[in-house]
Design a protein around this motif. Structure first.
Motif, short mmCIF file in Angstrom:
data_model
loop_
_atom_site.label_atom_id
_atom_site.label_comp_id
_atom_site.label_asym_id
_atom_site.label_seq_id
_atom_site.Cartn_x
_atom_site.Cartn_y
_atom_site.Cartn_z
N PRO A 209 25.40 49.13 36.53
CA PRO A 209 24.56 47.95 36.76
C PRO A 209 24.88 46.84 35.76
N GLY A 210 24.93 45.61 36.29
CA GLY A 210 25.17 44.46 35.44
C GLY A 210 26.62 44.09 35.26
N LEU A 211 27.54 44.90 35.81
CA LEU A 211 28.97 44.59 35.71
C LEU A 211 29.50 44.12 37.06
N ASP A 212 30.69 43.54 37.06
CA ASP A 212 31.19 42.78 38.20
C ASP A 212 32.46 43.42 38.76
N TYR A 213 32.35 44.06 39.93
CA TYR A 213 33.46 44.76 40.57
C TYR A 213 34.56 43.79 40.99
N GLU A 214 34.20 42.69 41.61
CA GLU A 214 35.22 41.75 42.11
C GLU A 214 35.95 41.06 40.95
N LEU A 215 35.25 40.84 39.84
CA LEU A 215 35.93 40.31 38.66
C LEU A 215 37.05 41.25 38.23
N LEU A 216 36.79 42.55 38.25
CA LEU A 216 37.81 43.50 37.84
C LEU A 216 39.04 43.42 38.73
N TRP A 217 38.84 43.25 40.03
CA TRP A 217 40.00 43.10 40.93
C TRP A 217 40.79 41.83 40.59
N ARG A 218 40.10 40.73 40.31
CA ARG A 218 40.82 39.50 39.93
C ARG A 218 41.59 39.70 38.63
N LEU A 220 42.73 42.56 37.44
CA LEU A 220 43.87 43.44 37.70
C LEU A 220 45.03 42.66 38.32
N ASP A 221 44.74 41.80 39.29
CA ASP A 221 45.80 41.01 39.91
C ASP A 221 46.47 40.09 38.90
N ARG A 222 45.68 39.43 38.08
CA ARG A 222 46.26 38.56 37.05
C ARG A 222 47.09 39.36 36.05
N SER A 223 46.65 40.55 35.74
CA SER A 223 47.38 41.40 34.80
C SER A 223 48.75 41.79 35.34
N VAL A 224 48.81 42.12 36.63
CA VAL A 224 50.10 42.47 37.22
C VAL A 224 51.05 41.27 37.17
N GLU A 225 50.51 40.07 37.41
CA GLU A 225 51.34 38.86 37.31
C GLU A 225 51.95 38.74 35.91
N LEU A 226 51.18 39.06 34.88
CA LEU A 226 51.63 38.86 33.50
C LEU A 226 52.44 40.03 32.96
N PHE A 227 51.93 41.26 33.16
CA PHE A 227 52.55 42.43 32.54
C PHE A 227 53.57 43.11 33.44
N GLY A 228 53.47 42.89 34.75
CA GLY A 228 54.39 43.49 35.70
C GLY A 228 53.84 44.74 36.36
N LYS A 229 54.40 45.08 37.52
CA LYS A 229 54.02 46.30 38.22
C LYS A 229 54.27 47.51 37.33
N GLY A 230 53.34 48.45 37.35
CA GLY A 230 53.51 49.68 36.59
C GLY A 230 53.11 49.58 35.13
N ARG A 231 52.67 48.38 34.70
CA ARG A 231 52.19 48.21 33.32
C ARG A 231 50.68 47.95 33.30
N VAL A 232 50.05 48.11 34.45
CA VAL A 232 48.61 47.87 34.59
C VAL A 232 48.00 49.12 35.23
N PHE A 233 46.87 49.58 34.68
CA PHE A 233 46.25 50.83 35.09
C PHE A 233 44.76 50.62 35.33
N HIS A 257 48.63 46.61 45.07
CA HIS A 257 48.53 45.47 44.16
C HIS A 257 49.40 45.65 42.90
N GLY A 258 50.13 46.77 42.82
CA GLY A 258 50.99 47.00 41.67
C GLY A 258 50.31 47.69 40.51
N VAL A 259 49.10 48.25 40.74
CA VAL A 259 48.33 48.91 39.69
C VAL A 259 48.44 50.43 39.86
N ILE A 260 48.63 51.14 38.74
CA ILE A 260 48.66 52.60 38.77
C ILE A 260 47.24 53.14 38.58
N PRO A 261 46.70 53.84 39.58
CA PRO A 261 45.37 54.43 39.41
C PRO A 261 45.42 55.63 38.47
N VAL A 262 44.35 55.82 37.73
CA VAL A 262 44.14 57.02 36.91
C VAL A 262 42.93 57.72 37.50
#
Length: 322
Positions: A209-218, A220-233, A257-262
């Protein structure tokens, strides 16, 4: 028995009785997440594989330490010979540090809000890394939230600026603001992990409660742009109430989206105390789906440098546990 099958059974249990010779140097303590405040854990290894098990003297799994890290694991009528791994900080081969051991949020699966944890000073963090620098290959940071998300981010950035002194790959997992990926990238961070935790937005709303799911997706996408595929988890907890189909959809979306799930098996503490951990069969089924999704999207866990995917103790990791 294949390692994948054995590890799934061990993760279903999640713990082990520890007996035999003194093993203090092999016990890791957690100050973040669901394992915070427990009696510690050990990493049992067989060949190039490993699993992390919480110490619980009522567990159906037993590990007998024979001395100098040599150990035998007993599960039912099976005896598996292996060894205990000496942790760097929190896990083998890494200085994995929780910066702030308290949190203003109350995620249902997490023990941290119930603890009166402290924030480590930069001097304490530097001393911790210095104490293990001869036997670690990476530094990883995670943190609760002491006062606000923004203030926590600023403090983590200060910590990172000092840790660059060691010249080791650095991974960071904190709750982000819109600016977090850009700030961490500018500081030379190698990899980032921003945790969805739940497979669906409805579950996330109920659990965090109180946290933002859609923010996390945004983020993650920005992180893949910066760090590259496979460097975001991103951690996704298995066992919060999601169906296999919902978990598979989350895995597919993350990997596309280029993110590795854990995929982290539920540790039944805090608001989930008394619930069952996910079964070995379910973990193996999701492991197969996870493997196919990574392959389909050109993602390879073997290239990870930091954090949970390179450790692999708590989860079944495609490319490492096969």
């Amino acid at each position: 028995m294949q390692w994948e099958d054995l590890k799934a059974l061990l993760l279903e249990t999640g713990s082990a009785r520890l007996s035999g010779e003194a093993a203090d140097e092999f016990i890791a303590k957690s100050t973040a997440g669901p394992g915070a405040g427990g009696k510690g854990s050990v990493f049992f290894a067989m060949g190039g594989h490993r699993v992390k098990l919480a110490i619980n003297q009522t567990s159906r799994v037993e590990i007998i330490h024979r001395g100098d890290g040599v150990a035998d694991l007993y599960l039912g009528d099976r005896q598996i010979s292996g060894r205990l791994l000496r942790p760097g900080l929190h896990c083998p081969d890494q200085a994995f540090i929780t910066v702030t051991e308290r949190c203003i949020f109350s995620c249902r699966y997490c023990s941290v809000p119930r603890l009166s944890g402290k924030r480590k000073t930069i001097e304490e963090i530097m001393d911790l890394v210095e104490s293990v620098r001869h036997r670690v290959s990476a530094i990883s940071l995670t943190s609760g939230v002491y006062d606000s998300i923004e203030e926590e981010e600023n403090y983590i950035c200060e910590v990172i600026d000092h840790l660059k002194f060691f010249g080791l790959p650095l991974g960071v997992s904190i709750y982000p603001t819109d600016q977090t990926p850009d700030k961490l990238h500018a500081l030379g961070v190698a990899e980032v992990k921003f945790n969805l935790e739940a497979a669906t937005p409805d579950l996330f709303e109920a659990v965090c409660p109180g946290l933002d799911y859609e923010l996390l997706w945004r983020i993650l996408d920005r992180s893949v742009e910066l760090f590259g595929k496979g460097r975001v988890f991103s951690n996704v907890i298995v066992g919060l109430g999601e169906t296999d189909e919902e978990m598979e959809a989350c895995i597919d979306r993350l990997t596309s989206h280029g993110v590795i799930p854990v995929l982290r098996p539920l540790n039944p503490v805090a608001g989930y105390a008394g619930q069952s951990r996910p079964s070995a069969e379910r973990l193996k089924k999701l492991f197969a789906k996870h493997s196919r999704a990574l392959s389909r999207n050109g993602l390879d866990t073997s290239s990870a440098l930091t954090m949970c995917t390179v450790c692999g103790g708590c989860d079944l990791v495609p490319g490492r546990d096969e």
